[in-house]
Design an enzyme around this catalytic site. Structure first.
Site, PDB file in Angstrom:
ATOM      1  N   GLY A 255       0.868  -1.172   0.000  1.00 32.79           N
ATOM      2  CA  GLY A 255       0.000   0.000   0.000  1.00 32.79           C
ATOM      3  C   GLY A 255       0.900   1.215   0.000  1.00 32.79           C
ATOM      4  O   GLY A 255       1.719   1.390  -0.888  1.00 32.79           O
ATOM      5  N   GLU A 256       0.788   2.009   1.016  1.00 35.33           N
ATOM      6  CA  GLU A 256       1.618   3.201   1.138  1.00 35.33           C
ATOM      7  C   GLU A 256       2.233   3.200   2.543  1.00 35.33           C
ATOM      8  O   GLU A 256       1.517   3.331   3.534  1.00 35.33           O
ATOM      9  CB  GLU A 256       0.754   4.441   0.879  1.00 35.33           C
ATOM     10  CG  GLU A 256       1.443   5.745   1.072  1.00 35.33           C
ATOM     11  CD  GLU A 256       2.766   5.836   0.309  1.00 35.33           C
ATOM     12  OE1 GLU A 256       2.797   5.526  -0.900  1.00 35.33           O
ATOM     13  OE2 GLU A 256       3.773   6.198   0.932  1.00 35.33           O
ATOM     14  N   SER A 257       3.545   3.027   2.593  1.00 46.33           N
ATOM     15  CA  SER A 257       4.192   2.805   3.890  1.00 46.33           C
ATOM     16  C   SER A 257       4.063   4.008   4.817  1.00 46.33           C
ATOM     17  O   SER A 257       3.954   3.840   6.042  1.00 46.33           O
ATOM     18  CB  SER A 257       5.653   2.430   3.693  1.00 46.33           C
ATOM     19  OG  SER A 257       6.340   3.429   2.964  1.00 46.33           O
TER      20      SER A 257
ATOM     21  N   CYS B  64       5.884  -5.479  -0.520  1.00 49.43           N
ATOM     22  CA  CYS B  64       6.028  -4.115  -1.026  1.00 49.43           C
ATOM     23  C   CYS B  64       6.091  -3.107   0.134  1.00 49.43           C
ATOM     24  O   CYS B  64       7.090  -3.063   0.841  1.00 49.43           O
ATOM     25  CB  CYS B  64       4.940  -3.820  -2.043  1.00 49.43           C
ATOM     26  SG  CYS B  64       5.358  -2.468  -3.136  1.00 49.43           S
TER      27      CYS B  64
ATOM     28  N   ILE C 115       4.646  -2.592  -8.089  1.00 48.19           N
ATOM     29  CA  ILE C 115       3.891  -1.334  -8.158  1.00 48.19           C
ATOM     30  C   ILE C 115       4.615  -0.307  -7.299  1.00 48.19           C
ATOM     31  O   ILE C 115       4.595  -0.402  -6.067  1.00 48.19           O
ATOM     32  CB  ILE C 115       2.439  -1.542  -7.663  1.00 48.19           C
ATOM     33  CG1 ILE C 115       1.757  -2.674  -8.451  1.00 48.19           C
ATOM     34  CG2 ILE C 115       1.643  -0.237  -7.795  1.00 48.19           C
ATOM     35  CD1 ILE C 115       0.440  -3.146  -7.854  1.00 48.19           C
ATOM     36  N   ARG C 116       5.255   0.654  -7.948  1.00 49.00           N
ATOM     37  CA  ARG C 116       6.068   1.644  -7.217  1.00 49.00           C
ATOM     38  C   ARG C 116       6.880   0.930  -6.116  1.00 49.00           C
ATOM     39  O   ARG C 116       6.873   1.306  -4.949  1.00 49.00           O
ATOM     40  CB  ARG C 116       5.169   2.751  -6.630  1.00 49.00           C
ATOM     41  CG  ARG C 116       4.591   3.644  -7.728  1.00 49.00           C
ATOM     42  CD  ARG C 116       3.534   4.603  -7.218  1.00 49.00           C
ATOM     43  NE  ARG C 116       3.960   5.363  -6.044  1.00 49.00           N
ATOM     44  CZ  ARG C 116       4.778   6.406  -6.064  1.00 49.00           C
ATOM     45  NH1 ARG C 116       5.291   6.838  -7.204  1.00 49.00           N
ATOM     46  NH2 ARG C 116       5.092   7.033  -4.962  1.00 49.00           N
TER      47      ARG C 116
ATOM     48  N   HIS D  65       3.791  -8.022  -5.434  1.00 49.73           N
ATOM     49  CA  HIS D  65       2.427  -8.214  -4.894  1.00 49.73           C
ATOM     50  C   HIS D  65       1.863  -9.574  -5.289  1.00 49.73           C
ATOM     51  O   HIS D  65       1.045  -9.652  -6.218  1.00 49.73           O
ATOM     52  CB  HIS D  65       1.495  -7.126  -5.446  1.00 49.73           C
ATOM     53  CG  HIS D  65       1.675  -5.786  -4.835  1.00 49.73           C
ATOM     54  ND1 HIS D  65       0.926  -5.350  -3.763  1.00 49.73           N
ATOM     55  CD2 HIS D  65       2.522  -4.791  -5.139  1.00 49.73           C
ATOM     56  CE1 HIS D  65       1.302  -4.125  -3.428  1.00 49.73           C
ATOM     57  NE2 HIS D  65       2.274  -3.762  -4.253  1.00 49.73           N
TER      58      HIS D  65
ATOM     59  N   GLU E 185      -0.392 -11.214  -3.938  1.00 51.51           N
ATOM     60  CA  GLU E 185      -1.831 -11.321  -3.646  1.00 51.51           C
ATOM     61  C   GLU E 185      -2.703 -10.886  -4.807  1.00 51.51           C
ATOM     62  O   GLU E 185      -3.908 -11.135  -4.781  1.00 51.51           O
ATOM     63  CB  GLU E 185      -2.165 -10.500  -2.378  1.00 51.51           C
ATOM     64  CG  GLU E 185      -2.240  -9.003  -2.558  1.00 51.51           C
ATOM     65  CD  GLU E 185      -0.877  -8.320  -2.699  1.00 51.51           C
ATOM     66  OE1 GLU E 185       0.162  -9.007  -2.661  1.00 51.51           O
ATOM     67  OE2 GLU E 185      -0.866  -7.082  -2.886  1.00 51.51           O
TER      68      GLU E 185
HETATM   69  N1  GLN Z   1       5.791   3.118  -2.857  1.00 52.74           N
HETATM   70  C1  GLN Z   1       5.049   2.603  -1.755  1.00 52.74           C
HETATM   71  C2  GLN Z   1       5.634   3.027  -0.417  1.00 52.74           C
HETATM   72  O1  GLN Z   1       6.665   3.591  -0.359  1.00 52.74           O
HETATM   73  C3  GLN Z   1       4.950   1.097  -1.783  1.00 52.74           C
HETATM   74  C4  GLN Z   1       4.129   0.668  -2.971  1.00 52.74           C
HETATM   75  C5  GLN Z   1       3.380  -0.593  -2.783  1.00 52.74           C
HETATM   76  O2  GLN Z   1       3.236  -1.126  -1.687  1.00 52.74           O
HETATM   77  N2  GLN Z   1       2.842  -1.061  -3.875  1.00 52.74           N
HETATM   78  O3  GLN Z   1       5.058   2.764   0.576  1.00 52.74           O
END
Ligand code: GLN
Length: 198
Positions: free
Chosen positions: A49-51, A81, A139-140, A180, A182
């Site tokens: 997700g977004e850390s 991720c 993903i990123r 990912h 999942e």
């Molecule tokens: N770029 C996101 C972060 O720094 C991680 C991306 C992801 O979990 N798909 O949290």
């Protein structure tokens, strides 16, 4: 066999996808937001997700400190991720006030593959997972820039610059991947984690 319950940290990110993967594997799965929900778990998944958001919400829900204590105490964890970022002891390109849960003796670079190739898919061989490569959805994604001597490197990818980049690691009870699993139908990465549980 004794039923085991695996938690999925449910603050933000791919929570439902991980719960569904665990259910497909016949494991009792529980979302975890509150400290009491950590009790009795055999392991926990930290979703992508977004850390920075996961970090902030973990403090807001008061789950950060008990989770850190559980990880230090040996609770098996699988971070995907942003979840890998949360397990790292050190970050590159973190926000100035960003904290991790830590435990993995690695330096993780956030958004490492750069804006040109922010998201991509690649087949990756993962040590300990048989039956051919795993389809990695990045993903990123972060990569592991540096791994301590006690860390097993399980997988690398070679982006266009030709440098091998570490995308899966294990240190005792802690396991992290940059991608990912999942979001695919392939359950082998989750199965690998289940194999780590006592
Ligand atoms: N770029 C996101 C972060 O720094 C991680 C991306 C992801 O979990 N798909 O949290």
């Amino acid at each position: 066999m004794r039923r085991r319950t695996v938690g999925v940290l449910a603050l933000q990110g791919d929570v439902l996808e991980h719960l569904a993967a665990l259910e497909r594997l016949g494991v009792d799965a529980r979302p975890v937001r509150r400290p009491t929900e950590l009790v009795g778990l055999a392991g926990i998944i930290l979703p992508g997700g977004e850390s920075t958001t996961i970090d902030k919400l973990s403090r807001a829900f008061d789950v950060r400190e008990p989770l850190v204590a559980a990880l230090r105490g040996g609770l098996p964890a699988f971070g995907s991720c942003a979840g890998l970022i949360m397990l790292a002891d050190r970050l590159i390109d973190a926000h100035s006030d960003q904290q991790t849960f830590g435990g993995l003796d690695v330096t993780v670079r956030r958004n490492a593959f750069g804006s040109q190739v922010a998201s991509f898919e690649a087949d990756v061989d993962v040590a300990g997972i048989s039956g051919g490569p795993v389809h990695g959805v990045f993903i990123r994604a972060p990569w592991v820039e540096q791994a301590g001597s006690g860390v097993e490197v399980l997988s690398v990818v070679r982006p266009d610059d030709g440098h091998p980049r570490i995308v899966a690691v294990r240190q005792q009870h802690l396991f992290g991947v940059s991608f990912h699993p999942e979001v695919t139908r392939d359950l082998r990465v989750h199965e690998y984690f289940l194999g780590m549980l006592g």
